[in-house]
Motif scaffolding. Structure first.
Motif, mmCIF file in Angstrom:
data_model
loop_
_atom_site.group_PDB
_atom_site.id
_atom_site.type_symbol
_atom_site.label_atom_id
_atom_site.label_comp_id
_atom_site.label_asym_id
_atom_site.label_seq_id
_atom_site.Cartn_x
_atom_site.Cartn_y
_atom_site.Cartn_z
ATOM 1 N N TRP A 322 0.819 -1.214 0.000
ATOM 2 C CA TRP A 322 0.000 0.000 0.000
ATOM 3 C C TRP A 322 0.857 1.270 0.000
ATOM 4 O O TRP A 322 0.396 2.333 -0.450
ATOM 5 N N GLU A 323 2.093 1.203 0.493
ATOM 6 C CA GLU A 323 2.943 2.396 0.546
ATOM 7 C C GLU A 323 3.270 2.910 -0.844
ATOM 8 O O GLU A 323 3.512 4.106 -1.037
ATOM 9 N N TRP A 324 3.281 2.003 -1.822
ATOM 10 C CA TRP A 324 3.572 2.422 -3.186
ATOM 11 C C TRP A 324 2.320 2.897 -3.898
ATOM 12 O O TRP A 324 2.400 3.769 -4.773
ATOM 13 N N THR A 325 1.201 2.337 -3.550
ATOM 14 C CA THR A 325 -0.049 2.848 -4.133
ATOM 15 C C THR A 325 -0.403 4.219 -3.578
ATOM 16 O O THR A 325 -1.003 5.040 -4.270
ATOM 17 N N GLU A 326 -0.023 4.475 -2.337
ATOM 18 C CA GLU A 326 -0.266 5.789 -1.726
ATOM 19 C C GLU A 326 0.892 6.758 -1.940
ATOM 20 O O GLU A 326 0.851 7.886 -1.439
ATOM 21 N N ARG A 327 1.948 6.305 -2.645
ATOM 22 C CA ARG A 327 3.103 7.139 -3.005
ATOM 23 C C ARG A 327 3.802 7.720 -1.770
ATOM 24 O O ARG A 327 4.109 8.916 -1.718
ATOM 25 N N LEU A 328 4.050 6.849 -0.803
ATOM 26 C CA LEU A 328 4.824 7.252 0.381
ATOM 27 C C LEU A 328 6.303 6.933 0.238
ATOM 28 O O LEU A 328 7.116 7.409 1.031
ATOM 29 N N ARG A 671 -0.576 -15.750 -2.248
ATOM 30 C CA ARG A 671 -1.420 -14.820 -1.522
ATOM 31 C C ARG A 671 -0.971 -14.786 -0.062
ATOM 32 O O ARG A 671 -0.436 -15.766 0.459
ATOM 33 N N PHE A 672 -1.174 -13.642 0.590
ATOM 34 C CA PHE A 672 -0.869 -13.505 2.012
ATOM 35 C C PHE A 672 -1.926 -12.613 2.652
ATOM 36 O O PHE A 672 -2.697 -11.918 1.968
ATOM 37 N N LEU A 673 -1.970 -12.621 3.969
ATOM 38 C CA LEU A 673 -2.914 -11.783 4.711
ATOM 39 C C LEU A 673 -2.443 -10.336 4.682
ATOM 40 O O LEU A 673 -1.337 -10.020 5.116
ATOM 41 N N GLN A 674 -3.281 -9.452 4.191
ATOM 42 C CA GLN A 674 -2.895 -8.057 4.031
ATOM 43 C C GLN A 674 -3.229 -7.261 5.293
ATOM 44 O O GLN A 674 -4.135 -7.610 6.058
ATOM 45 N N CYS A 675 -2.471 -6.164 5.468
ATOM 46 C CA CYS A 675 -2.683 -5.328 6.659
ATOM 47 C C CYS A 675 -2.419 -3.864 6.358
ATOM 48 O O CYS A 675 -1.544 -3.246 6.986
ATOM 49 N N ASP A 687 -7.826 -4.717 9.908
ATOM 50 C CA ASP A 687 -7.379 -5.161 8.596
ATOM 51 C C ASP A 687 -7.664 -6.652 8.433
ATOM 52 O O ASP A 687 -8.204 -7.308 9.326
ATOM 53 N N GLU A 688 -7.289 -7.210 7.298
ATOM 54 C CA GLU A 688 -7.579 -8.605 6.996
ATOM 55 C C GLU A 688 -6.875 -9.557 7.961
ATOM 56 O O GLU A 688 -7.458 -10.565 8.395
ATOM 57 N N ALA A 689 -5.647 -9.262 8.331
ATOM 58 C CA ALA A 689 -4.920 -10.121 9.257
ATOM 59 C C ALA A 689 -5.557 -10.104 10.643
ATOM 60 O O ALA A 689 -5.664 -11.154 11.303
ATOM 61 N N ASP A 690 -6.035 -8.950 11.097
ATOM 62 C CA ASP A 690 -6.688 -8.878 12.407
ATOM 63 C C ASP A 690 -7.988 -9.672 12.424
ATOM 64 O O ASP A 690 -8.299 -10.381 13.394
ATOM 65 N N VAL A 691 -8.754 -9.558 11.328
ATOM 66 C CA VAL A 691 -10.015 -10.300 11.261
ATOM 67 C C VAL A 691 -9.744 -11.800 11.240
ATOM 68 O O VAL A 691 -10.457 -12.601 11.877
#
Length: 769
Positions: A322-328, A671-675, A687-691
Motif C-alpha cells: 500500500w505504501e507504493w499505491t499511496e506514493r509514500l 497470496r498472504f494476509l494483508q494489513c 485489517d484482513e490479518a486482524d479479522v
C-alpha cells in the motif's frame, strides 16, 4: 673536517685581542679573561692546548651554543677549571671561495674555590660530530647531522649519488650564516661579523694567498686550502668546483613525504581508497563473509521496500504494498537493485539465487567502504592507534554485523552518513569537503527522509562556524538540494506516472499524522531503556567510559546521538533499526575507551569480541530463519511438483512475514494476509490479518466454501496449527515440511514454520486471487 693550522697564538696575550678583568664580589666565579679571534681553520689542537681547552671540535661546536655573552648557568655548580666562551660569526666570501667563520674565544682563569662558574659546559650543536665529554657523551653509532657531507663510516656510509656541496648553494651550518637571498638567516643565529672581521678577510679577497696580514690586536690567517680527497678517502672528488660556480645553479624545493596530503600525492603505491590495499581487501572479504553468514530475516522492509519493488520494475510481475499505491516511498533506492536485475536479465543470468545474493553483496561492499572511511577519518583526527580501536569496535559490533548487509533503507542511510562524516569539516580533518558531504546528506534524505534527523546538529554547527554563511547557503546547500530533489522528482514521475513529492508524503504520514502507530507503539523512554542498550550491546560500558575520555571536539558527535534518540522518542512507533545510523558515532567513543585502558585490556578485548560474535552468529544463523527457509522450499515446487501449473500458495502468517516473488522468481499464484493501515479515519478499523486471527477457523470456512477454490499449499506458524486443525483434516491437508524459526516465539509468531500440502484427488480449478 677541515685541516687545522697553528696560528701561533700565545697562552695569554698573543697576537689576538686581549682584555683583562677580574670578577668582583658580585660577579663571582670570574677570573682573568683573555679574548682571541681565529678562523675555524686556525683552531688547532696546539691552540687548544695553549688555551687549556677541550679540543678544536668542542670549540667549534661551542660556537653554535654560546651566541650571546653572559648566558646564565642556571645554578649549575662545577669545579673551577679553565673555561672558554666561544662565539662564531661567518664572513662573506666571493664566488668560488670557501667561507671561513671567525671564532672568538674568551678564556677565563680558574675562579676561587666554591664560587659559581660563569659559563657551564655548552651542549654541542651536533652531538654526532662532537667528542665525548662529561656532560654530553657521544651517542654510540649516532648518525651524522649531514650524511651527504660527512665522511663515510662503518655505521653510516656515504649516501650513493649524493652531490658534493657547491660553494654558494647554502651554508653547511645555517645558524652561523648571515642572512642572504638564497639561505636566509635562521632565527636566533649569531649576527654577521663586524668590520674588523671583514677587514681580516679582505686580504684573501685581494689575492694574498699564503701570507699573513698582521694588525694590532688581531690574528690574521691565510685562506684555508681546499682539500682534495685521497685515493682511500671514499668521497667523490670535488672536480670542477671553480668552474661550476660560474654556472647558473638551479635550486629545487624538496617536498617531504609527511607534508604531502593524500589527495595531492595521489596515495602511496599499493593503496586503494586511500588505505593499504591489504586492509581494503580484508574489510571487503570480512563483509562478504558477513553477508553469507546472515541467513535470517529481520523486518519486512528489507524485502518489501527494495527487492520486491525492483523485481516488479524489471520483470513486470509481483506485488507492491500500500505504501507504493499511496506514493509514500520513492523509487530511488529500489532503482539500484533494479539496475542489477536488469543487467542479469540481459545476460541471461537471472537465476533466483543470483537475484537474492547479488543485491546483498552490493550492500555489503558499500558497508565495507563505509567502514574504511570511518577508519580513515579517525586516523586523520587522531592517530593510527585510535583508528584501529574504533575500526575494531565497528567490525565486531553485533548489530552492525546483523544489519550492514541487508537491503534496508536504514542500511543505506548509515552508509551515506559515515561517508558524509568523512568529508564533514570536523576539527583536524584533512578531507573536509562541503560539497561532497552535503551531496551525500541530500542523497540520504531522498532515500529515507528521516536521515536528516542526525544531521540537524551537524549542519547547524557547520553553519555557525562558517564565516561566509550566505555563500554556504546560496552556493552550496540550495543548489545541491535543488539538483537532488529534481532528480528524485524525475525518477518518481517515470514510475508513478505523475509528479509526486514522496518525501513530503512520508513525513506527513509518519511524523505529522503519526499513523505509524498502526504497526505498534512504545513508551517515550523505550530507546533509552531498551532500544539503545540492545543496539550497543556489550559496547555500552565502553561507550560511557569513552564519553568522559574523548576530547571536547567530539562532543558534537555525542550531541548528535542524544538528539537522534530524543527526536525518535517523541514518535510512537519505534524500532531498533531507526537508530542504526548513529551507531558508528558511538563506536568512536568506544575506541577511545579501549585506547585509554591500562589494566585488564586483554580481558576486555576478549569479552567484547566473544560476546558480540556469539550474538552476531546466533542472530544471523539461527534466530528468525524459518521464513527464508520456507521460500527455498517454495522455489522447488516449480521443479518437483507434477502439477506445477495448478500449484498455489497461501501464507497464513502476520502480514509480510516472508519475502515474495523476489525469492521465487516464478509467477506462481501466491497470496498472504494483508494489513494496510486505515487512511480514511474510521474508528475500530481492522485489517484482513486482524479479522483472520480473531477467529481463524470461521474465516477459513467463509473464505473457502468449496474445494474448487482451495490453495494447494498452506504456510503457517506452529501456534496456529491447533486452532485450524479441523479445517486441515476436512480439506485433506497433510504436513509436508517443518522449518525451525526461533527459540523465542511471541504472539502470532511461532517457533516453527509448517508447510501443509493438499492431497489432490482430481484436477483442481485455478485458484482465485
Amino acid at each position: 673536517m677541515a685541516r687545522f693550522q697553528d696560528c701561533g697564538v700565545g697562552d695569554s696575550g698573543g697576537p689576538g685581542r686581549g682584555t683583562g678583568r677580574r670578577g668582583g664580589a658580585g660577579g663571582g666565579a670570574v677570573g682573568h679573561t683573555h679574548t682571541h679571534t681565529h678562523t675555524r681553520a686556525s683552531v688547532t689542537p696546539a691552540v687548544c692546548e695553549r688555551l687549556r681547552l677541550r679540543g678544536p671540535k668542542t670549540v667549534i661546536a661551542a660556537a653554535q651554543q654560546w651566541r650571546r655573552p653572559g648566558r646564565s648557568t642556571r645554578g649549575r655548580q662545577e669545579p673551577p677549571t679553565r673555561r672558554a666562551r666561544v662565539s662564531a660569526r661567518r664572513g662573506k666570501a666571493k664566488r668560488g671561495e670557501v667561507r671561513a667563520a671567525a671564532v672568538t674565544i674568551t678564556v677565563q682563569a680558574p675562579a676561587r674555590a666554591g664560587s659559581r662558574p660563569a659559563f657551564p659546559e655548552p651542549r654541542p650543536a651536533f652531538p654526532a660530530l662532537a667528542p665525548r665529554s662529561r656532560l654530553w657523551p657521544r651517542v654510540p653509532g649516532s648518525r651524522p647531522a649531514f650524511p651527504a657531507l660527512a665522511p663515510p663510516s662503518r655505521l653510516w656510509p656515504r649516501v650513493p649519488g649524493a652531490a658534493p656541496r657547491v660553494p654558494g648553494s647554502g651554508p653547511a651550518f645555517p645558524a652561523l650564516a648571515p642572512r642572504s637571498r638564497l639561505s636566509p638567516r635562521v632565527p636566533g643565529a649569531a649576527p654577521s661579523p663586524g668590520p674588523q672581521a671583514a677587514a681580516a678577510r679582505g686580504g684573501r679577497a685581494s689575492g694574498q694567498r699564503g701570507g699573513r696580514l698582521h694588525r694590532p690586536g688581531r690574528c690574521a690567517h691565510p685562506e684555508p686550502r681546499r682539500m682534495e680527497p685521497g685515493p682511500g678517502d671514499g668521497r667523490p672528488p670535488l672536480r670542477g668546483l671553480r668552474s661550476r660556480s660560474h654556472e647558473k645553479t638551479k635550486l629545487r624545493k624538496r617536498k617531504w613525504a609527511a607534508d604531502r596530503s593524500p589527495e595531492k600525492s595521489g596515495g602511496r603505491r599499493g593503496d586503494l581508497l586511500g588505505e593499504n590495499i591489504y586492509l581494503v581487501l580484508f574489510t571487503v572479504a570480512l563483509r562478504t563473509c558477513n553477508c553469507f553468514l546472515v541467513q535470517t530475516s529481520f523486518v519486512p522492509d528489507e524485502y518489501w521496500q527494495s527487492l520486491e519493488v525492483a523485481h516488479h520494475m524489471v520483470f513486470n510481475y509481483g506485488y507492491l504494498t500500500w505504501e507504493w499505491t499511496e506514493r509514500l516511498r520513492g523509487y530511488t533506492y529500489p532503482l539500484i537493485f533494479a539496475s542489477i536485475y536488469k543487467i542479469l536479465h540481459l545476460f541471461g543470468k537471472d537465476s533466483v539465487q543470483l537475484l537474492i545474493w547479488i543485491p546483498r553483496l552490493a550492500q555489503a561492499f558499500l558497508s565495507a567502504i563505509a567502514d574504511l572511511r570511518l577508519y580513515s577519518l579517525m586516523k586523520q583526527l587522531e592517530n593510527q592507534q585510535v583508528a584501529r580501536w574504533v575500526f575494531f569496535c565497528q567490525l565486531c559490533s553485533w548489530f552492525t554485523w546483523y544489519c550492514c548487509t541487508r537491503t534496508l533503507t536504514n542500511t543505506m542511510e548509515t552508509v551515506l552518513t559515515i561517508i558524509a562524516l568523512f568529508y564533514y569539516p570536523l576539527e583536524g580533518s584533512k578531507s573536509m569537503n562541503s560539497v561532497k558531504y552535503s551531496s551525500l546528506v541530500a542523497l540520504a534524505f531522498i532515500i529515507r527522509p528521516t536521515a536528516v534527523i542526525p544531521w540537524i546538529p551537524l549542519l547547524f554547527r557547520h553553519f555557525w562556524q562558517e564565516q561566509r554563511k550566505l555563500d554556504l547557503i546560496l552556493h552550496q546547500f540550495l543548489p545541491l538540494g535543488f539538483v537532488t530533489l529534481s532528480w528524485s522528482l524525475i525518477i518518481d514521475r517515470m514510475f508513478f506516472g505523475q509528479w509526486t513529492l514522496v518525501q513530503y508524503n512520508f513525513l506527513k504520514f509518519n511524523v505529522l499524522q503519526n499513523l505509524g502507530t498502526f504497526y505498534g507503539s512504545h513508551s517515550w523512554h523505550w530507546y533509552f531503556s531498551q532500544g539503545f542498550p540492545v543496539v550497543l550491546g556489550t559496547h555500552m560500558p565502553f561507550f560511557i567510559h569513552g564519553c568522559f575520555r574523548a576530547p571536547r571536539r567530539y562532543r558534537i558527535l555525542l550531541v548528535t546521538v542524544l538528539w537522534t534518540l530524543l527526536v525518535y522518542s517523541m514518535l510512537s512507533h519505534k524500532e531498533f533499526r531507526f537508530i542504526y545510523p548513529v551507531l558508528p558515532f558511538c563506536m568512536v567513543f568506544c575506541g577511545y575507551s579501549l585506547n585509554h585502558l591500562k589494566t585488564w585490556k586483554k580481558p576486555a578485548l576478549s569479552f567484547l569480541f566473544l560476546s558480540n560474535m556469539l550474538l552476531a552468529l546466533y542472530t544471523g544463523l539461527v534466530h528468525q530463519r524459518g521464513t527464508l527457509d520456507v521460500m527455498t522450499h517454495i522455489q522447488e515446487l516449480r521443479y518437483n511438483n507434477p502439477h506445477k501449473s495448478a500449484a498455489s500458495i497461501f501464507v497464513m502468517m502476520p502480514c509480510h512475514s516472508t519475502p515474495f516473488y523476489s525469492h521465487v522468481h516464478y509467477p506462481l499464484p501466491m497470496r498472504f494476509l494483508q494489513c494496510p493501515p486505515d487512511l480514511t479515519g474510521k474508528s475500530q478499523y481492522l485489517d484482513e490479518a486482524d479479522v483472520f486471527y480473531l477467529n481463524p477457523l470461521n474465516w477459513l470456512y467463509k473464505e473457502f466454501p468449496n474445494n474448487s477454490t482451495m490453495p494447494t499449499h498452506l504456510i503457517i506458524f506452529s501456534v496456529l496449527e491447533e486452532e485450524i486443525n479441523a479445517f486441515l483434516i476436512s480439506r485433506n491437508y497433510e504436513r509436508t515440511a517443518v522449518f525451525f524459526h526461533t527459540h523465542l516465539p511471541e504472539g502470532r509468531t511461532g517457533s516453527h514454520v509448517y508447510v501443509y500440502e493438499r492431497k489432490l484427488k482430481g484436477k483442481l480449478k485455478k485458484m482465485k486471487f
